[in-house]
Write a protein that holds these residues in place. Sequence first.
Motif, mmCIF file in Angstrom:
data_model
loop_
_atom_site.group_PDB
_atom_site.id
_atom_site.type_symbol
_atom_site.label_atom_id
_atom_site.label_comp_id
_atom_site.label_asym_id
_atom_site.label_seq_id
_atom_site.Cartn_x
_atom_site.Cartn_y
_atom_site.Cartn_z
ATOM 1 N N ILE A 33 42.923 7.660 37.584
ATOM 2 C CA ILE A 33 42.178 7.169 38.743
ATOM 3 C C ILE A 33 42.854 7.635 40.029
ATOM 4 O O ILE A 33 42.190 8.035 40.992
ATOM 5 C CB ILE A 33 42.077 5.633 38.713
ATOM 6 C CG1 ILE A 33 41.337 5.176 37.466
ATOM 7 C CG2 ILE A 33 41.353 5.126 39.962
ATOM 8 C CD1 ILE A 33 41.388 3.678 37.228
ATOM 9 N N GLY A 34 44.207 7.606 40.064
ATOM 10 C CA GLY A 34 44.941 8.073 41.245
ATOM 11 C C GLY A 34 44.735 9.555 41.488
ATOM 12 O O GLY A 34 44.579 10.001 42.636
ATOM 13 N N LEU A 35 44.743 10.344 40.406
ATOM 14 C CA LEU A 35 44.505 11.789 40.512
ATOM 15 C C LEU A 35 43.116 12.069 41.082
ATOM 16 O O LEU A 35 42.954 12.907 41.982
ATOM 17 C CB LEU A 35 44.649 12.428 39.133
ATOM 18 C CG LEU A 35 44.360 13.929 39.021
ATOM 19 C CD1 LEU A 35 45.390 14.739 39.789
ATOM 20 C CD2 LEU A 35 44.343 14.364 37.557
ATOM 21 N N LEU A 36 42.125 11.349 40.570
ATOM 22 C CA LEU A 36 40.750 11.530 41.050
ATOM 23 C C LEU A 36 40.622 11.075 42.501
ATOM 24 O O LEU A 36 39.925 11.711 43.298
ATOM 25 C CB LEU A 36 39.798 10.734 40.157
ATOM 26 C CG LEU A 36 38.306 11.086 40.228
ATOM 27 C CD1 LEU A 36 38.079 12.568 39.946
ATOM 28 C CD2 LEU A 36 37.516 10.234 39.252
ATOM 29 N N SER A 37 41.334 9.995 42.866
ATOM 30 C CA SER A 37 41.296 9.492 44.239
ATOM 31 C C SER A 37 41.846 10.527 45.212
ATOM 32 O O SER A 37 41.239 10.798 46.257
ATOM 33 C CB SER A 37 42.119 8.200 44.351
ATOM 34 O OG SER A 37 41.630 7.204 43.506
ATOM 35 N N GLY A 38 43.020 11.093 44.883
ATOM 36 C CA GLY A 38 43.625 12.095 45.752
ATOM 37 C C GLY A 38 42.781 13.349 45.861
ATOM 38 O O GLY A 38 42.689 13.963 46.937
ATOM 39 N N THR A 39 42.139 13.748 44.754
ATOM 40 C CA THR A 39 41.314 14.960 44.749
ATOM 41 C C THR A 39 40.060 14.774 45.592
ATOM 42 O O THR A 39 39.731 15.617 46.437
ATOM 43 C CB THR A 39 40.920 15.317 43.299
ATOM 44 O OG1 THR A 39 42.109 15.531 42.524
ATOM 45 C CG2 THR A 39 40.062 16.578 43.271
ATOM 46 N N ILE A 40 39.346 13.655 45.386
ATOM 47 C CA ILE A 40 38.113 13.410 46.135
ATOM 48 C C ILE A 40 38.422 13.253 47.627
ATOM 49 O O ILE A 40 37.705 13.796 48.481
ATOM 50 C CB ILE A 40 37.396 12.153 45.601
ATOM 51 C CG1 ILE A 40 36.885 12.418 44.190
ATOM 52 C CG2 ILE A 40 36.242 11.750 46.512
ATOM 53 C CD1 ILE A 40 36.303 11.195 43.499
ATOM 54 N N ALA A 41 39.492 12.537 47.946
ATOM 55 C CA ALA A 41 39.868 12.351 49.350
ATOM 56 C C ALA A 41 40.201 13.686 50.008
ATOM 57 O O ALA A 41 39.873 13.915 51.183
ATOM 58 C CB ALA A 41 41.058 11.401 49.448
ATOM 59 N N SER A 42 40.849 14.592 49.261
ATOM 60 C CA SER A 42 41.204 15.911 49.793
ATOM 61 C C SER A 42 39.961 16.750 50.085
ATOM 62 O O SER A 42 39.907 17.462 51.091
ATOM 63 C CB SER A 42 42.109 16.652 48.790
ATOM 64 O OG SER A 42 43.322 15.976 48.609
ATOM 65 N N VAL A 43 38.975 16.681 49.202
ATOM 66 C CA VAL A 43 37.739 17.445 49.391
ATOM 67 C C VAL A 43 36.978 16.938 50.616
ATOM 68 O O VAL A 43 36.447 17.722 51.409
ATOM 69 C CB VAL A 43 36.849 17.355 48.129
ATOM 70 C CG1 VAL A 43 35.486 17.997 48.391
ATOM 71 C CG2 VAL A 43 37.526 18.034 46.944
ATOM 72 N N ILE A 44 36.937 15.625 50.790
ATOM 73 C CA ILE A 44 36.150 15.045 51.880
ATOM 74 C C ILE A 44 36.809 15.259 53.237
ATOM 75 O O ILE A 44 36.128 15.496 54.242
ATOM 76 C CB ILE A 44 35.916 13.538 51.621
ATOM 77 C CG1 ILE A 44 35.003 13.370 50.401
ATOM 78 C CG2 ILE A 44 35.300 12.853 52.843
ATOM 79 C CD1 ILE A 44 34.789 11.931 49.989
ATOM 80 N N ASN A 45 38.145 15.220 53.279
ATOM 81 C CA ASN A 45 38.800 15.267 54.601
ATOM 82 C C ASN A 45 39.245 16.657 55.029
ATOM 83 O O ASN A 45 39.761 16.823 56.136
ATOM 84 C CB ASN A 45 39.996 14.309 54.630
ATOM 85 C CG ASN A 45 41.296 14.944 54.160
ATOM 86 O OD1 ASN A 45 41.322 15.797 53.256
ATOM 87 N ND2 ASN A 45 42.395 14.542 54.757
ATOM 88 N N ILE A 46 39.032 17.684 54.199
ATOM 89 C CA ILE A 46 39.606 18.995 54.535
ATOM 90 C C ILE A 46 39.023 19.633 55.803
ATOM 91 O O ILE A 46 39.746 20.359 56.506
ATOM 92 C CB ILE A 46 39.533 19.974 53.345
ATOM 93 C CG1 ILE A 46 40.446 21.179 53.621
ATOM 94 C CG2 ILE A 46 38.101 20.399 53.063
ATOM 95 C CD1 ILE A 46 40.714 22.071 52.442
#
Length: 308
Positions: free
Chosen positions: A222-235
Amino acid sequence: MFTNIPKLGEIQREIRTSVYISVYWTFLYHLSGLVEICLMHPLDVVKTRFQIQRCATDPNSYKSLVDSFQMIFQMEGLFGFYKGILPPILAETPKRAVKFFTFEQYKKLLGYVSLSPALTFAIAGLGSGLTEAVVVNPFEVVKVGLQANRNTFAEQPSTMGYARQIIKKEGWGLQGLNKGLTATLGRHGVFNMVYFGFYYNVKNMIPVNKDPTLEFLRKFGIGLLSGTIASVINIPFDVAKSRIQGPQPVPGEIKYRTCFKTMATVYQEEGILALYKGLLPKIMRLGPGGAVMLLVYEYTYSWLQENW
């Protein structure tokens, strides 16, 4: 008359325990953050280089992730991957402390408002990200400037020397050591909003596993998915920040000045995909890094509460 004495003792013990937890947790996070920076900083350098390059036909531009590593190693040596590493190391302790401390405080404050848990976690994450951004932005300005420098490691200015150079020429304000603040606010605010909001809401939806190994994997996934999705949205905010804080296309002329205007310029001149430059190295760093960060926080906090 003396009925308040036990309560006062309990308050003192709670305060003392909270201080111990904060000190121990901050120390542990600094060590874990230091290791993460040393291991992952090359990806951050590559990410910044991709974000500031404007033209694919430039002979100095990187064609791929592998090409970027090869060119940096050939032209700048092994230490080229560690340009600008001192600012994030110096910012690590205040950054982590501010992120998690303010998240908990905003979460408590929002407890007085009738909000759903999903919204509470997201808004608390947004608040912690905005607060964190104010702390780290001067360090980011220095870091990006050093990472953009393509001279050999020995030829580039020192961290303190470069910071003094910025202050002398441009001051401490939004054109100097705090330039790109709006983009940094957007980057950290959006990241933490998605990061904390997604993690805690999804974690509460998926049942706890009694097997410690499977429970660890549940939280890590869940943490891995959280960091990945947050990175895609904020880039897009990250790209804007790098353009504003990095070298301008024409020396002496400021082309990238404000966050949303920079995004619009990049989109108009280079297309929508330009707002996602550096996404792969960013995900490679912040995906697993985000999972580790949350797991260290949760397990350390739980252990300290049980033992202290």
